[in-house]
Design an enzyme around this catalytic site. Structure first.
Site, short mmCIF file in Angstrom:
data_model
loop_
_atom_site.label_atom_id
_atom_site.label_comp_id
_atom_site.label_asym_id
_atom_site.label_seq_id
_atom_site.Cartn_x
_atom_site.Cartn_y
_atom_site.Cartn_z
CG ASP A 1 -1.99 0.97 1.28
OD1 ASP A 1 -2.43 1.38 0.19
OD2 ASP A 1 -2.45 1.33 2.38
CG HIS A 2 -0.40 4.83 0.18
ND1 HIS A 2 -0.83 5.85 -0.64
CD2 HIS A 2 -1.51 4.40 0.84
CE1 HIS A 2 -2.12 6.03 -0.47
NE2 HIS A 2 -2.57 5.16 0.40
N GLY B 1 -8.10 8.22 7.01
CA GLY B 1 -8.31 8.54 8.42
C GLY B 1 -9.78 8.60 8.82
CB SER C 1 -12.81 3.91 6.80
OG SER C 1 -11.88 2.83 6.85
CG ASN D 1 -7.12 0.81 -0.69
OD1 ASN D 1 -7.43 -0.11 -1.44
ND2 ASN D 1 -5.96 1.43 -0.75
CG ASP E 1 -5.69 0.92 8.08
OD1 ASP E 1 -5.98 0.12 8.98
OD2 ASP E 1 -4.59 1.50 8.05
P1 13P Z 1 -9.17 4.63 5.39
O1 13P Z 1 -8.31 5.48 6.30
O2 13P Z 1 -10.39 5.38 4.95
O3 13P Z 1 -9.49 3.31 5.98
O4 13P Z 1 -8.32 4.36 4.05
C1 13P Z 1 -7.30 3.38 4.02
C2 13P Z 1 -6.49 3.44 2.78
O5 13P Z 1 -6.79 4.10 1.81
C3 13P Z 1 -5.26 2.64 2.76
O6 13P Z 1 -4.53 2.85 1.61
O1 G3H Z 2 -3.34 4.77 3.69
C1 G3H Z 2 -2.84 4.55 4.79
C2 G3H Z 2 -3.20 3.33 5.56
O2 G3H Z 2 -4.29 3.58 6.41
C3 G3H Z 2 -2.02 2.80 6.28
O3 G3H Z 2 -1.69 3.58 7.38
O4 G3H Z 2 0.74 4.07 7.10
O5 G3H Z 2 -0.35 4.18 9.36
O6 G3H Z 2 0.04 1.98 8.26
P1 G3H Z 2 -0.22 3.46 8.06
ZN ZN Z 3 -4.54 4.83 0.84
#
Ligand code: 13P
Ligand code: G3H
Ligand code: ZN
Length: 309
Positions: A82-83, A179, A214, A254, A256
């Site tokens: 991710d990212h 977030g 989310s 996505n 989280d």
């Molecule tokens: P949320 O913070 O909305 O769950 O998004 C997570 C996300 O995009 C991870 O890449």
């Molecule tokens: O897009 C970000 C995700 O929520 C991951 O978050 O970098 O704190 O693990 P993190």
């Molecule tokens: Zn993201």
């Protein structure tokens, strides 16, 4: 079953009018909760790992936990970075057994983004790994973009980006954000479906990705606030908007923050009700169950991926 890429998952999701959930993982309980939900729902799954997760848990632990989940469930699972911030982190995950990576070049110029994304695609494809790129910037965590100031994806750029880079999927910015504070209190949550529709028109059949998706379920926020937390004004993307996106070109969603909130609410409640507990299993087991229930809720309410394996 070995790890899979997202290629067939996305083809099936596009045609079937649903999306695959991409859930962030950081430890064993999170991986178990997510995979147990997907197993019960017979849903394909993407488990994704951020740079922060690799730092927290170590790459090898996460890979081995996901391998255990594959043996345990026999689900089609893609393991995704991710990212990814640069070529090196993408290469490290490709070399280290992931089946999918994201190169997030969205903070650079259009030309810089094309350059680094193409470089990752060449290396990834030579190793049987698929690549997600990003155009546009979400509000929230991405540098210099705040909640009032989304850098929405420009539909005029998407065809050139996909053609020049060879990416397998594309994350776009239509008003979602990372977030738990996605919209200003008192304002109506809105997504730019006009941009999504235009991108889909320019890229027929091509899988689109939504980050920051989310829903910040009010019951979870309320529980956190009831048991000593302080999250006023937390607000997410309404589930019906995400479901609408999943029916169209959006093939990966996505999530989280909703898992973090479920886990945190459950652990807060546990200690409020059982203040003398100190065995981690006593609070991590209900937290794992809360993750499972949240993922099942997503599969049913948002993704539409139940029974799709
Ligand atoms: P949320 O913070 O909305 O769950 O998004 C997570 C996300 O995009 C991870 O890449
Ligand atoms: O897009 C970000 C995700 O929520 C991951 O978050 O970098 O704190 O693990 P993190
Ligand atoms: Zn993201």
């Amino acid at each position: 079953m070995p790890l899979v890429t997202t290629t067939k998952m996305f083809q099936d999701a596009y045609v079937g009018g649903y999306a695959i959930g991409a859930f962030n993982v950081n430890n064993m309980e999170i991986i178990q909760g997510i995979t147990e939900a997907a197993f019960e729902e017979k849903s394909p799954l993407i488990l994704q790992v951020s740079a922060g997760a690799r730092k927290y848990a170590k790459h090898i632990y996460l890979v081995k936990l996901v391998e255990a989940a594959l043996v345990d469930t026999d689900l089609p699972i893609a393991l995704h970075l991710d990212h990814g911030a640069d070529f090196e982190v993408c290469k490290s995950c490709i070399d280290g057994g992931f089946s999918s990576v994201m190169i997030d070049g969205s903070a650079g110029t259009f030309e810089e983004n094309i350059h680094v994304t193409k470089q990752v695609v060449e290396y990834a494809h030579a190793n049987g790994v698929v690549v997600e790129g990003e155009l546009g910037q979400l509000a929230g965590v991405e540098d210099d973009v705040n909640v009032e100031n989304h850098s929405y994806t420009d539909p005029d750029q998407v065809q050139e980006f996909v053609e020049k880079t060879g990416v397998d999927s594309l994350a776009i910015a239509i008003g979602t954000s990372h977030g738990a504070y996605k919209f200003k209190p008192g304002t109506k949550p809105q997504l730019r479906f006009d941009i999504l529709d235009e991108v889909a028109r320019r890229l027929p059949g091509f899988p689109i990705v939504l980050h920051g998706s989310s829903s910040v379920i009010p019951e979870m926020v309320e529980k956190i606030n009831t048991y000593g937390g302080a999250m006023p004004d937390a607000i997410g993307i309404p589930e019906d908007m995400l479901r609408q996106a999943a029916r169209g070109a959006v093939c990966k969603i996505n999530i989280d923050s909703d898992l973090r909130l479920a886990m945190t609410a459950t652990i807060r409640e546990h200690f409020a009700l059982h203040p003398s507990d100190f065995d981690p299993r006593q609070y991590l087991a209900p937290a794992r169950t809360a993750i499972k229930e949240m993922v099942q809720r997503k599969i049913v309410n948002v993704l539409g991926s139940s029974g799709k394996i």
